[in-house]
Design a protein around this motif. Structure first.
Motif, PDB file in Angstrom:
ATOM      1  N   ASP A   1       0.796  -1.226   0.000  1.00 52.71           N
ATOM      2  CA  ASP A   1       0.000   0.000   0.000  1.00 52.71           C
ATOM      3  C   ASP A   1       0.824   1.269   0.000  1.00 52.71           C
ATOM      4  OD1 ASP A   1       1.015  -0.219   2.542  1.00 52.71           O
ATOM      5  OD2 ASP A   1      -0.866   0.218   3.562  1.00 52.71           O
ATOM      6  N   SER A   2       2.166   1.161  -0.139  1.00 50.60           N
ATOM      7  CA  SER A   2       2.991   2.375  -0.107  1.00 50.60           C
ATOM      8  C   SER A   2       4.378   2.166  -0.702  1.00 50.60           C
ATOM      9  CB  SER A   2       3.134   2.891   1.333  1.00 50.60           C
ATOM     10  OG  SER A   2       3.903   1.982   2.098  1.00 50.60           O
ATOM     11  N   VAL A   3       4.975   3.275  -1.101  1.00 52.65           N
ATOM     12  CA  VAL A   3       6.374   3.330  -1.504  1.00 52.65           C
ATOM     13  C   VAL A   3       6.987   4.477  -0.717  1.00 52.65           C
ATOM     14  CG1 VAL A   3       8.012   3.801  -3.364  1.00 52.65           C
ATOM     15  CG2 VAL A   3       5.957   2.451  -3.827  1.00 52.65           C
ATOM     16  N   THR A   4       8.093   4.202  -0.036  1.00 55.44           N
ATOM     17  CA  THR A   4       8.781   5.214   0.755  1.00 55.44           C
ATOM     18  C   THR A   4      10.205   5.360   0.256  1.00 55.44           C
ATOM     19  OG1 THR A   4       7.466   4.618   2.699  1.00 55.44           O
ATOM     20  CG2 THR A   4       9.481   5.882   3.096  1.00 55.44           C
ATOM     21  N   VAL A   5      10.648   6.593   0.058  1.00 54.89           N
ATOM     22  CA  VAL A   5      12.036   6.863  -0.312  1.00 54.89           C
ATOM     23  C   VAL A   5      12.647   7.639   0.848  1.00 54.89           C
ATOM     24  CG1 VAL A   5      13.597   7.982  -1.948  1.00 54.89           C
ATOM     25  CG2 VAL A   5      11.490   6.879  -2.771  1.00 54.89           C
ATOM     26  N   LYS A   6      13.700   7.068   1.412  1.00 51.89           N
ATOM     27  CA  LYS A   6      14.366   7.657   2.576  1.00 51.89           C
ATOM     28  C   LYS A   6      15.834   7.885   2.229  1.00 51.89           C
ATOM     29  CE  LYS A   6      15.163   6.857   7.463  1.00 51.89           C
ATOM     30  NZ  LYS A   6      14.838   6.040   8.628  1.00 51.89           N
ATOM     31  N   ASP A   7      16.361   9.046   2.633  1.00 49.71           N
ATOM     32  CA  ASP A   7      17.765   9.325   2.358  1.00 49.71           C
ATOM     33  C   ASP A   7      18.468   9.852   3.606  1.00 49.71           C
ATOM     34  OD1 ASP A   7      17.847  12.338   2.486  1.00 49.71           O
ATOM     35  OD2 ASP A   7      16.465  12.172   0.803  1.00 49.71           O
ATOM     36  N   THR A   8      19.785   9.899   3.532  1.00 45.50           N
ATOM     37  CA  THR A   8      20.610  10.427   4.622  1.00 45.50           C
ATOM     38  C   THR A   8      21.178  11.781   4.223  1.00 45.50           C
ATOM     39  OG1 THR A   8      22.534   9.261   3.749  1.00 45.50           O
ATOM     40  CG2 THR A   8      21.244   8.122   5.449  1.00 45.50           C
ATOM     41  N   GLY A   9      20.415  12.516   3.443  1.00 43.68           N
ATOM     42  CA  GLY A   9      20.877  13.776   2.870  1.00 43.68           C
ATOM     43  C   GLY A   9      20.839  14.960   3.806  1.00 43.68           C
ATOM     44  N   ILE A  10      20.778  16.139   3.204  1.00 49.52           N
ATOM     45  CA  ILE A  10      20.893  17.389   3.954  1.00 49.52           C
ATOM     46  C   ILE A  10      19.647  17.707   4.774  1.00 49.52           C
ATOM     47  CG2 ILE A  10      22.597  18.349   2.371  1.00 49.52           C
ATOM     48  CD1 ILE A  10      20.353  19.981   1.060  1.00 49.52           C
ATOM     49  N   GLY A  11      18.510  17.114   4.423  1.00 47.21           N
ATOM     50  CA  GLY A  11      17.274  17.358   5.166  1.00 47.21           C
ATOM     51  C   GLY A  11      16.629  18.687   4.815  1.00 47.21           C
ATOM     52  N   ILE A  12      15.397  18.838   5.283  1.00 47.49           N
ATOM     53  CA  ILE A  12      14.603  20.040   5.002  1.00 47.49           C
ATOM     54  C   ILE A  12      14.086  20.565   6.336  1.00 47.49           C
ATOM     55  CG2 ILE A  12      12.549  20.923   3.811  1.00 47.49           C
ATOM     56  CD1 ILE A  12      12.816  18.345   1.994  1.00 47.49           C
ATOM     57  N   SER A  13      14.354  21.828   6.636  1.00 42.10           N
ATOM     58  CA  SER A  13      13.910  22.383   7.917  1.00 42.10           C
ATOM     59  C   SER A  13      12.383  22.495   7.942  1.00 42.10           C
ATOM     60  CB  SER A  13      14.562  23.741   8.185  1.00 42.10           C
ATOM     61  OG  SER A  13      14.147  24.678   7.222  1.00 42.10           O
ATOM     62  N   LYS A  14      11.816  22.409   9.134  1.00 37.10           N
ATOM     63  CA  LYS A  14      10.354  22.404   9.330  1.00 37.10           C
ATOM     64  C   LYS A  14       9.664  23.597   8.682  1.00 37.10           C
ATOM     65  CE  LYS A  14       9.524  19.384  13.126  1.00 37.10           C
ATOM     66  NZ  LYS A  14       9.129  18.204  12.403  1.00 37.10           N
ATOM     67  N   GLU A  15      10.311  24.749   8.669  1.00 35.21           N
ATOM     68  CA  GLU A  15       9.685  25.945   8.099  1.00 35.21           C
ATOM     69  C   GLU A  15       9.363  25.789   6.608  1.00 35.21           C
ATOM     70  OE1 GLU A  15      13.236  28.997   7.160  1.00 35.21           O
ATOM     71  OE2 GLU A  15      13.355  28.011   9.131  1.00 35.21           O
ATOM     72  N   HIS A  16      10.009  24.842   5.930  1.00 36.26           N
ATOM     73  CA  HIS A  16       9.787  24.632   4.495  1.00 36.26           C
ATOM     74  C   HIS A  16       8.848  23.465   4.198  1.00 36.26           C
ATOM     75  CE1 HIS A  16      12.840  27.569   3.431  1.00 36.26           C
ATOM     76  NE2 HIS A  16      13.639  26.999   4.326  1.00 36.26           N
ATOM     77  N   HIS A  17       8.501  22.665   5.201  1.00 39.25           N
ATOM     78  CA  HIS A  17       7.717  21.452   4.967  1.00 39.25           C
ATOM     79  C   HIS A  17       6.394  21.719   4.264  1.00 39.25           C
ATOM     80  CE1 HIS A  17       9.785  18.544   8.019  1.00 39.25           C
ATOM     81  NE2 HIS A  17      10.660  19.213   7.274  1.00 39.25           N
ATOM     82  N   ARG A  18       5.678  22.759   4.660  1.00 36.77           N
ATOM     83  CA  ARG A  18       4.346  22.979   4.085  1.00 36.77           C
ATOM     84  C   ARG A  18       4.404  23.472   2.639  1.00 36.77           C
ATOM     85  NH1 ARG A  18       2.798  28.187   3.925  1.00 36.77           N
ATOM     86  NH2 ARG A  18       4.010  29.686   5.112  1.00 36.77           N
ATOM     87  N   ARG A  19       5.549  24.007   2.197  1.00 34.45           N
ATOM     88  CA  ARG A  19       5.651  24.540   0.830  1.00 34.45           C
ATOM     89  C   ARG A  19       6.485  23.668  -0.117  1.00 34.45           C
ATOM     90  NH1 ARG A  19       7.327  30.374   0.121  1.00 34.45           N
ATOM     91  NH2 ARG A  19       6.351  29.939  -1.869  1.00 34.45           N
ATOM     92  N   ILE A  20       7.099  22.630   0.404  1.00 34.80           N
ATOM     93  CA  ILE A  20       8.079  21.865  -0.376  1.00 34.80           C
ATOM     94  C   ILE A  20       7.484  21.218  -1.632  1.00 34.80           C
ATOM     95  CG2 ILE A  20       7.881  19.645   0.826  1.00 34.80           C
ATOM     96  CD1 ILE A  20      11.142  21.400  -0.215  1.00 34.80           C
ATOM     97  N   PHE A  21       6.171  20.979  -1.664  1.00 37.91           N
ATOM     98  CA  PHE A  21       5.542  20.352  -2.823  1.00 37.91           C
ATOM     99  C   PHE A  21       4.986  21.369  -3.829  1.00 37.91           C
ATOM    100  CE2 PHE A  21       5.314  17.038   0.456  1.00 37.91           C
ATOM    101  CZ  PHE A  21       5.935  15.998  -0.220  1.00 37.91           C
ATOM    102  N   GLU A  22       5.253  22.667  -3.614  1.00 35.41           N
ATOM    103  CA  GLU A  22       4.812  23.700  -4.551  1.00 35.41           C
ATOM    104  C   GLU A  22       5.739  23.740  -5.765  1.00 35.41           C
ATOM    105  OE1 GLU A  22       4.670  27.518  -2.647  1.00 35.41           O
ATOM    106  OE2 GLU A  22       3.360  26.793  -1.047  1.00 35.41           O
ATOM    107  N   ARG A  23       5.164  24.079  -6.918  1.00 34.27           N
ATOM    108  CA  ARG A  23       5.970  24.207  -8.135  1.00 34.27           C
ATOM    109  C   ARG A  23       7.022  25.298  -7.968  1.00 34.27           C
ATOM    110  NH1 ARG A  23       1.736  24.912 -12.771  1.00 34.27           N
ATOM    111  NH2 ARG A  23       0.654  25.839 -11.038  1.00 34.27           N
ATOM    112  N   PHE A  24       8.218  25.005  -8.422  1.00 36.63           N
ATOM    113  CA  PHE A  24       9.377  25.911  -8.437  1.00 36.63           C
ATOM    114  C   PHE A  24       9.881  26.297  -7.045  1.00 36.63           C
ATOM    115  CE2 PHE A  24       7.032  26.848 -12.411  1.00 36.63           C
ATOM    116  CZ  PHE A  24       7.963  26.321 -13.289  1.00 36.63           C
ATOM    117  N   TYR A  25       9.349  25.689  -5.997  1.00 41.16           N
ATOM    118  CA  TYR A  25       9.819  26.025  -4.657  1.00 41.16           C
ATOM    119  C   TYR A  25      11.151  25.340  -4.408  1.00 41.16           C
ATOM    120  CZ  TYR A  25       9.969  27.088   0.260  1.00 41.16           C
ATOM    121  OH  TYR A  25      10.351  27.587   1.488  1.00 41.16           O
TER     122      TYR A  25
END
Length: 163
Positions: free
Chosen positions: A92-116
């Motif tokens: 029922d799902s596909v998850t992609v997990k990485d050990t990268g630089i990460g995304i700060s919480k302040e950007h979480h709500r906008r991260i799926f916007e075009r060109f963001y």
């Protein structure tokens, strides 16, 4: 490493490809012109693995492709030297997990916007356009799937698509 011409594995431009064969699941990251491993993978020495269940995901192939391609591409581009990308597949799902630089919480709500873009200074270094996660989100919506983000700066990102 060069892929054999008759490997029968579809190749994606400078990204990762998830598929299955009789022996199980595979993930390949290659340049379609040369069959060579992605430059980001080689330069950063990123390890990629696929784990989970052998499943058949029902849905429009193009949308499934866009989701998995863009999530894996981001996980590779924004990873650290010697980092890891893990793709978890369940019925029922596909998850992609990485050990990268990460995304700060302040950007979480906008991260799926075009060109963001979280950090525009990475544009030249990574070559991204800010469209990948937006494309993944819209493809998930077309499949009536949900998409969730968990991320911590300096530790990495996990994105789950639930069908």
């Amino acid at each position: 490493a060069q892929l054999p011409k008759d490997a029968g594995i579809p190749q994606w431009q400078h990204g990762a490809m998830l598929g299955s064969c009789s022996g199980g699941m595979y993930l390949v990251a290659t340049d379609p012109a040369t069959g060579e491993s992605s430059g980001f993978l080689q330069a950063k020495r990123i390890e990629i693995s696929v784990t989970g269940e052998n499943v058949i995901l029902q849905g429009v192939r193009r949308y499934l492709y866009e989701i998995i391609y863009n999530l894996c591409d981001n996980a590779i581009r924004y990873n650290k030297e010697g980092g890891k990308v893990i793709v978890f597949v369940r019925k029922d799902s596909v998850t992609v997990k990485d050990t990268g630089i990460g995304i700060s919480k302040e950007h979480h709500r906008r991260i799926f916007e075009r060109f963001y873009r979280v950090d525009k200074s990475h544009s030249r270094e990574t070559g991204g356009t800010g469209l990948g996660l937006s494309i993944a989100k819209h493809a998930a919506q077309r499949l009536n799937a949900g998409i969730e983000l968990e991320s911590t700066v300096g530790e990495g990102t996990e994105i789950r698509v639930t069908f």
